[in-house]
Design an enzyme around this catalytic site. Structure first.
Site, PDB file in Angstrom:
ATOM      1  N   CYS A 152       0.846  -1.204   0.000  1.00 38.11           N
ATOM      2  CA  CYS A 152       0.000   0.000   0.000  1.00 38.11           C
ATOM      3  C   CYS A 152       0.877   1.247   0.000  1.00 38.11           C
ATOM      4  O   CYS A 152       1.697   1.448   0.901  1.00 38.11           O
ATOM      5  CB  CYS A 152      -0.912  -0.006   1.227  1.00 38.11           C
ATOM      6  SG  CYS A 152      -1.790   1.556   1.455  1.00 38.11           S
ATOM      7  N   CYS A 212       0.530   3.327   3.235  1.00 34.28           N
ATOM      8  CA  CYS A 212       1.199   2.656   4.366  1.00 34.28           C
ATOM      9  C   CYS A 212       2.702   2.863   4.266  1.00 34.28           C
ATOM     10  O   CYS A 212       3.388   3.093   5.272  1.00 34.28           O
ATOM     11  CB  CYS A 212       0.896   1.158   4.373  1.00 34.28           C
ATOM     12  SG  CYS A 212      -0.757   0.734   4.941  1.00 34.28           S
ATOM     13  N   HIS A 263      -6.407   3.428   0.473  1.00 35.24           N
ATOM     14  CA  HIS A 263      -6.097   3.610   1.909  1.00 35.24           C
ATOM     15  C   HIS A 263      -6.823   4.892   2.289  1.00 35.24           C
ATOM     16  O   HIS A 263      -6.561   5.955   1.681  1.00 35.24           O
ATOM     17  CB  HIS A 263      -4.575   3.735   2.106  1.00 35.24           C
ATOM     18  CG  HIS A 263      -4.133   3.893   3.542  1.00 35.24           C
ATOM     19  ND1 HIS A 263      -3.193   3.071   4.130  1.00 35.24           N
ATOM     20  CD2 HIS A 263      -4.485   4.792   4.497  1.00 35.24           C
ATOM     21  CE1 HIS A 263      -2.989   3.450   5.385  1.00 35.24           C
ATOM     22  NE2 HIS A 263      -3.767   4.501   5.632  1.00 35.24           N
ATOM     23  N   HIS A 272      -8.169   8.281   3.068  1.00 36.15           N
ATOM     24  CA  HIS A 272      -7.476   9.575   3.171  1.00 36.15           C
ATOM     25  C   HIS A 272      -8.493  10.691   3.040  1.00 36.15           C
ATOM     26  O   HIS A 272      -9.420  10.615   2.239  1.00 36.15           O
ATOM     27  CB  HIS A 272      -6.365   9.724   2.132  1.00 36.15           C
ATOM     28  CG  HIS A 272      -6.756   9.368   0.725  1.00 36.15           C
ATOM     29  ND1 HIS A 272      -6.934   8.061   0.304  1.00 36.15           N
ATOM     30  CD2 HIS A 272      -7.008  10.139  -0.360  1.00 36.15           C
ATOM     31  CE1 HIS A 272      -7.269   8.051  -0.974  1.00 36.15           C
ATOM     32  NE2 HIS A 272      -7.335   9.312  -1.398  1.00 36.15           N
ATOM     33  N   HIS A 285      -8.826  14.454   1.911  1.00 36.40           N
ATOM     34  CA  HIS A 285      -8.170  15.556   1.217  1.00 36.40           C
ATOM     35  C   HIS A 285      -8.550  16.850   1.942  1.00 36.40           C
ATOM     36  O   HIS A 285      -9.749  17.141   2.096  1.00 36.40           O
ATOM     37  CB  HIS A 285      -8.684  15.684  -0.218  1.00 36.40           C
ATOM     38  CG  HIS A 285      -8.348  14.548  -1.147  1.00 36.40           C
ATOM     39  ND1 HIS A 285      -7.336  14.626  -2.083  1.00 36.40           N
ATOM     40  CD2 HIS A 285      -8.905  13.325  -1.309  1.00 36.40           C
ATOM     41  CE1 HIS A 285      -7.284  13.501  -2.786  1.00 36.40           C
ATOM     42  NE2 HIS A 285      -8.237  12.698  -2.338  1.00 36.40           N
TER      43      HIS A 285
HETATM   44  P1  AMP Z   1      -7.783   9.661  -4.470  1.00 32.61           P
HETATM   45  O1  AMP Z   1      -7.798   9.775  -5.975  1.00 32.61           O
HETATM   46  O2  AMP Z   1      -8.919  10.322  -3.784  1.00 32.61           O
HETATM   47  O3  AMP Z   1      -7.580   8.214  -4.056  1.00 32.61           O
HETATM   48  O4  AMP Z   1      -6.508  10.489  -3.981  1.00 32.61           O
HETATM   49  C1  AMP Z   1      -5.205   9.997  -4.035  1.00 32.61           C
HETATM   50  C2  AMP Z   1      -4.307  11.182  -3.964  1.00 32.61           C
HETATM   51  O5  AMP Z   1      -3.002  10.727  -3.677  1.00 32.61           O
HETATM   52  C3  AMP Z   1      -4.207  12.004  -5.258  1.00 32.61           C
HETATM   53  O6  AMP Z   1      -4.626  13.343  -5.016  1.00 32.61           O
HETATM   54  C4  AMP Z   1      -2.730  11.901  -5.639  1.00 32.61           C
HETATM   55  O7  AMP Z   1      -2.221  13.092  -6.200  1.00 32.61           O
HETATM   56  C5  AMP Z   1      -2.095  11.581  -4.291  1.00 32.61           C
HETATM   57  N1  AMP Z   1      -0.827  10.874  -4.369  1.00 32.61           N
HETATM   58  C6  AMP Z   1      -0.517   9.799  -5.131  1.00 32.61           C
HETATM   59  N2  AMP Z   1       0.743   9.400  -4.908  1.00 32.61           N
HETATM   60  C7  AMP Z   1       1.243  10.235  -3.964  1.00 32.61           C
HETATM   61  C8  AMP Z   1       2.510  10.339  -3.306  1.00 32.61           C
HETATM   62  N3  AMP Z   1       3.518   9.493  -3.576  1.00 32.61           N
HETATM   63  N4  AMP Z   1       2.681  11.335  -2.408  1.00 32.61           N
HETATM   64  C9  AMP Z   1       1.681  12.197  -2.131  1.00 32.61           C
HETATM   65  N5  AMP Z   1       0.465  12.141  -2.705  1.00 32.61           N
HETATM   66  C10 AMP Z   1       0.250  11.177  -3.618  1.00 32.61           C
END
Ligand code: AMP
Length: 116
Positions: A6, A9, A100, A102, A104
């Site tokens: 993940c 994670c 996972h 999150h 925003h």
């Molecule tokens: P979601 O599409 O709601 O699942 O959001 C996932 C978010 O993770 C997106 O806004 C991506 O830009 C962000 N994201 C993906 N990879 C990374 C990373 N390595 N570091 C920080 N944010 C990331």
């Protein structure tokens, strides 16, 4: 999904670099890699939970901690007075791309409603 497989994670475990803005025993927050607003932070539980859909009564205290960190960061990042948005995408139609949980935290510009 295992913690090793993940992305978030791995970020929480510092196996993948990220700009960490908050961390404690239960919650980690870091800057989104592709920000959609001047302020775009992701607030996650350290423990793997796939999405809000998977949150049960056992996670009540954890969810309160997530919201507490979320609001603390909104203040620290200067958007508490101007307003900010909480988004949590759940599943395919919402285009959840990382499985996972999150939150925003988006702020620093006006947002439209309804979202696209
Ligand atoms: P979601 O599409 O709601 O699942 O959001 C996932 C978010 O993770 C997106 O806004 C991506 O830009 C962000 N994201 C993906 N990879 C990374 C990373 N390595 N570091 C920080 N944010 C990331």
């Amino acid at each position: 999904m295992t913690a090793d497989g993940c992305l978030f994670c791995r970020i929480a475990a510092k196996k993948i670099p990220a700009k960490i803005l908050h961390e404690d025993a239960d919650v980690v927050a870091f800057a989104d890699i592709a920000p959609q607003a001047p302020v775009h932070v992701l607030v996650i539980p350290r423990r793997h939970v796939a999405s809000l859909k998977d949150v049960g009564e056992g996670e009540a205290a954890l969810m309160m901690k997530l919201i507490g960190v979320f609001n603390k960061l909104a203040k620290e990042l200067g958007v508490a007075e101007s307003g900010y948005r909480l988004v949590s995408n759940i599943g395919d139609d919402a285009q959840q791309s990382v499985p996972h949980l999150h939150l925003h935290l988006l702020g620093g510009r006006p947002f439209r409603w309804p979202p696209g």
